[in-house]
Design a protein around this motif. Structure first.
Motif, mmCIF file in Angstrom:
data_model
loop_
_atom_site.group_PDB
_atom_site.id
_atom_site.type_symbol
_atom_site.label_atom_id
_atom_site.label_comp_id
_atom_site.label_asym_id
_atom_site.label_seq_id
_atom_site.Cartn_x
_atom_site.Cartn_y
_atom_site.Cartn_z
ATOM 1 N N TRP A 22 -0.955 5.997 -15.132
ATOM 2 C CA TRP A 22 -2.248 6.225 -14.488
ATOM 3 C C TRP A 22 -3.133 4.990 -14.621
ATOM 4 C CZ3 TRP A 22 -7.160 6.471 -16.825
ATOM 5 C CH2 TRP A 22 -8.186 6.878 -15.979
ATOM 6 N N LEU A 23 -3.156 4.401 -15.789
ATOM 7 C CA LEU A 23 -3.967 3.207 -16.018
ATOM 8 C C LEU A 23 -3.502 2.044 -15.138
ATOM 9 C CD1 LEU A 23 -6.272 2.053 -17.766
ATOM 10 C CD2 LEU A 23 -4.509 1.308 -19.377
ATOM 11 N N LEU A 24 -2.198 1.848 -15.023
ATOM 12 C CA LEU A 24 -1.673 0.763 -14.186
ATOM 13 C C LEU A 24 -1.971 0.996 -12.708
ATOM 14 C CD1 LEU A 24 1.745 0.105 -15.961
ATOM 15 C CD2 LEU A 24 -0.329 -1.292 -16.039
ATOM 16 N N ILE A 25 -1.845 2.242 -12.256
ATOM 17 C CA ILE A 25 -2.166 2.562 -10.856
ATOM 18 C C ILE A 25 -3.652 2.322 -10.599
ATOM 19 C CG2 ILE A 25 -2.317 4.437 -9.172
ATOM 20 C CD1 ILE A 25 0.198 5.619 -10.485
ATOM 21 N N TRP A 26 -4.496 2.729 -11.551
ATOM 22 C CA TRP A 26 -5.934 2.527 -11.397
ATOM 23 C C TRP A 26 -6.277 1.045 -11.314
ATOM 24 C CZ3 TRP A 26 -9.136 0.834 -15.701
ATOM 25 C CH2 TRP A 26 -10.471 0.670 -15.337
ATOM 26 N N ILE A 27 -5.696 0.231 -12.177
ATOM 27 C CA ILE A 27 -5.966 -1.211 -12.169
ATOM 28 C C ILE A 27 -5.491 -1.834 -10.856
ATOM 29 C CG2 ILE A 27 -5.314 -3.405 -13.234
ATOM 30 C CD1 ILE A 27 -5.349 -1.920 -15.939
ATOM 31 N N ALA A 28 -4.308 -1.442 -10.394
ATOM 32 C CA ALA A 28 -3.790 -1.987 -9.128
ATOM 33 C C ALA A 28 -4.664 -1.575 -7.947
ATOM 34 C CB ALA A 28 -2.355 -1.518 -8.919
ATOM 35 N N ALA A 29 -5.097 -0.309 -7.921
ATOM 36 C CA ALA A 29 -5.935 0.159 -6.816
ATOM 37 C C ALA A 29 -7.297 -0.519 -6.827
ATOM 38 C CB ALA A 29 -6.100 1.677 -6.895
ATOM 39 N N GLN A 30 -7.890 -0.668 -8.007
ATOM 40 C CA GLN A 30 -9.210 -1.303 -8.090
ATOM 41 C C GLN A 30 -9.126 -2.785 -7.713
ATOM 42 O OE1 GLN A 30 -12.207 0.469 -9.020
ATOM 43 N NE2 GLN A 30 -12.994 -1.365 -8.048
ATOM 44 N N LEU A 37 0.817 -1.208 0.000
ATOM 45 C CA LEU A 37 0.000 0.000 0.000
ATOM 46 C C LEU A 37 0.853 1.261 0.000
ATOM 47 C CD1 LEU A 37 -2.877 -1.017 2.421
ATOM 48 C CD2 LEU A 37 -2.949 -0.804 -0.063
ATOM 49 N N THR A 38 1.994 1.209 0.704
ATOM 50 C CA THR A 38 2.902 2.350 0.680
ATOM 51 C C THR A 38 3.463 2.577 -0.715
ATOM 52 O OG1 THR A 38 3.488 1.973 2.995
ATOM 53 C CG2 THR A 38 5.023 3.289 1.682
ATOM 54 N N ALA A 39 3.837 1.495 -1.385
ATOM 55 C CA ALA A 39 4.358 1.622 -2.754
ATOM 56 C C ALA A 39 3.285 2.166 -3.694
ATOM 57 C CB ALA A 39 4.863 0.270 -3.249
ATOM 58 N N LEU A 40 2.054 1.689 -3.567
ATOM 59 C CA LEU A 40 0.971 2.167 -4.419
ATOM 60 C C LEU A 40 0.657 3.639 -4.157
ATOM 61 C CD1 LEU A 40 -1.111 1.308 -6.566
ATOM 62 C CD2 LEU A 40 -2.653 0.734 -4.681
ATOM 63 N N ALA A 41 0.597 4.026 -2.904
ATOM 64 C CA ALA A 41 0.321 5.427 -2.571
ATOM 65 C C ALA A 41 1.458 6.341 -3.008
ATOM 66 C CB ALA A 41 0.068 5.563 -1.071
ATOM 67 N N THR A 42 2.703 5.878 -2.855
ATOM 68 C CA THR A 42 3.858 6.674 -3.300
ATOM 69 C C THR A 42 3.829 6.847 -4.811
ATOM 70 O OG1 THR A 42 5.167 5.856 -1.446
ATOM 71 C CG2 THR A 42 6.367 6.824 -3.287
ATOM 72 N N LEU A 43 3.538 5.775 -5.526
ATOM 73 C CA LEU A 43 3.459 5.849 -6.981
ATOM 74 C C LEU A 43 2.331 6.795 -7.429
ATOM 75 C CD1 LEU A 43 4.862 4.665 -9.448
ATOM 76 C CD2 LEU A 43 3.175 2.844 -9.428
ATOM 77 N N ALA A 44 1.205 6.741 -6.749
ATOM 78 C CA ALA A 44 0.094 7.637 -7.082
ATOM 79 C C ALA A 44 0.456 9.098 -6.817
ATOM 80 C CB ALA A 44 -1.150 7.250 -6.290
ATOM 81 N N ALA A 45 1.129 9.371 -5.718
ATOM 82 C CA ALA A 45 1.541 10.745 -5.408
ATOM 83 C C ALA A 45 2.590 11.245 -6.401
ATOM 84 C CB ALA A 45 2.070 10.825 -3.975
ATOM 85 N N VAL A 46 3.512 10.380 -6.796
ATOM 86 C CA VAL A 46 4.502 10.756 -7.809
ATOM 87 C C VAL A 46 3.807 11.039 -9.134
ATOM 88 C CG1 VAL A 46 6.411 9.853 -9.203
ATOM 89 C CG2 VAL A 46 6.456 9.598 -6.729
ATOM 90 N N TRP A 47 2.831 10.204 -9.501
ATOM 91 C CA TRP A 47 2.096 10.445 -10.739
ATOM 92 C C TRP A 47 1.370 11.785 -10.687
ATOM 93 C CZ3 TRP A 47 -2.915 11.606 -11.806
ATOM 94 C CH2 TRP A 47 -3.246 11.657 -13.152
ATOM 95 N N LEU A 48 0.730 12.093 -9.560
ATOM 96 C CA LEU A 48 -0.004 13.349 -9.438
ATOM 97 C C LEU A 48 0.930 14.543 -9.587
ATOM 98 C CD1 LEU A 48 -2.746 14.659 -8.950
ATOM 99 C CD2 LEU A 48 -2.247 14.610 -6.507
ATOM 100 N N ALA A 49 2.111 14.472 -8.967
ATOM 101 C CA ALA A 49 3.073 15.573 -9.081
ATOM 102 C C ALA A 49 3.565 15.717 -10.523
ATOM 103 C CB ALA A 49 4.240 15.338 -8.134
ATOM 104 N N LEU A 50 3.889 14.598 -11.168
ATOM 105 C CA LEU A 50 4.357 14.662 -12.557
ATOM 106 C C LEU A 50 3.247 15.122 -13.503
ATOM 107 C CD1 LEU A 50 6.543 11.438 -12.765
ATOM 108 C CD2 LEU A 50 7.332 13.803 -12.834
ATOM 109 N N ALA A 51 2.034 14.628 -13.293
ATOM 110 C CA ALA A 51 0.920 15.015 -14.159
ATOM 111 C C ALA A 51 0.553 16.479 -13.984
ATOM 112 C CB ALA A 51 -0.289 14.133 -13.883
#
Length: 165
Positions: free
Chosen positions: A147-155, A119-133
């Motif tokens: 974004w698509l990979l993060i969405w699939i992993a989170a769902q 969950l830490t890795a997923l949240a870190t990746l999502a926060a990095v994506w948000l900053a880059l996006a």
């Protein structure tokens, strides 16, 4: 124009077609009004069906809603203030800080530790994506795929973790 053939303004509900039959001659005859409701189009029926499905399974689709909101927010931040990516960059460290604090307060082993790390890795990746996006735009380079990979992993994680009824 005769008063018998002229149409009179009458109020009716929106989307309702009314057909007026002229007054019949004779004693005690009342005016007859036929109201025919408008049939919804096939597109409206399909959108209603999809809307009802989304409302019924709204808790199961929470990560999907959050990911779409994050995509739109990143696009708006990029359009209005590209420098917001620099402000959001330190947020990517917060999940790692959370993991360290949790391990210090309540040490975990085995599957609990694996879930925390995942969950830490997923949240870190999502926060990095948000900053880059927010900085470069959500459609720049491989950010859409990320974004698509993060969405699939989170769902997928949500389907596993969420208690079923």
């Amino acid at each position: 124009m005769s008063s018998r053939t002229r149409t009179r303004a009458a109020k009716s509900a929106a989307g309702v077609h009314t057909v007026r039959v002229p007054r019949q001659r004779g004693r005690g005859s009342d005016p007859l009004v036929i109201v025919v409701p408008e049939r919804p189009s096939l597109t409206r029926e399909a959108l209603g069906f999809i809307g009802r499905l989304l409302w019924r399974f709204r808790s199961a689709l929470a990560p999907t809603g959050l990911s779409v909101v994050a995509f739109v927010v990143a696009a708006l931040l990029h359009l209005t203030a590209w420098w917001s990516g620099l402000v959001l960059a330190p947020v990517a460290a917060l999940p790692a800080v959370w993991l360290l604090v949790m391990q210090r307060r309540r040490p975990a082993r085995g599957s609990t530790l694996h879930w925390r790390i995942g969950l830490t890795a997923l949240a870190t990746l999502a926060a990095v994506w948000l900053a880059l996006a927010a900085g470069f735009g959500p459609l720049a380079g491989p950010l859409v795929l990320l974004w698509l990979l993060i969405w699939i992993a989170a769902q997928t994680t949500w389907f596993i973790v969420r208690p079923s009824r």
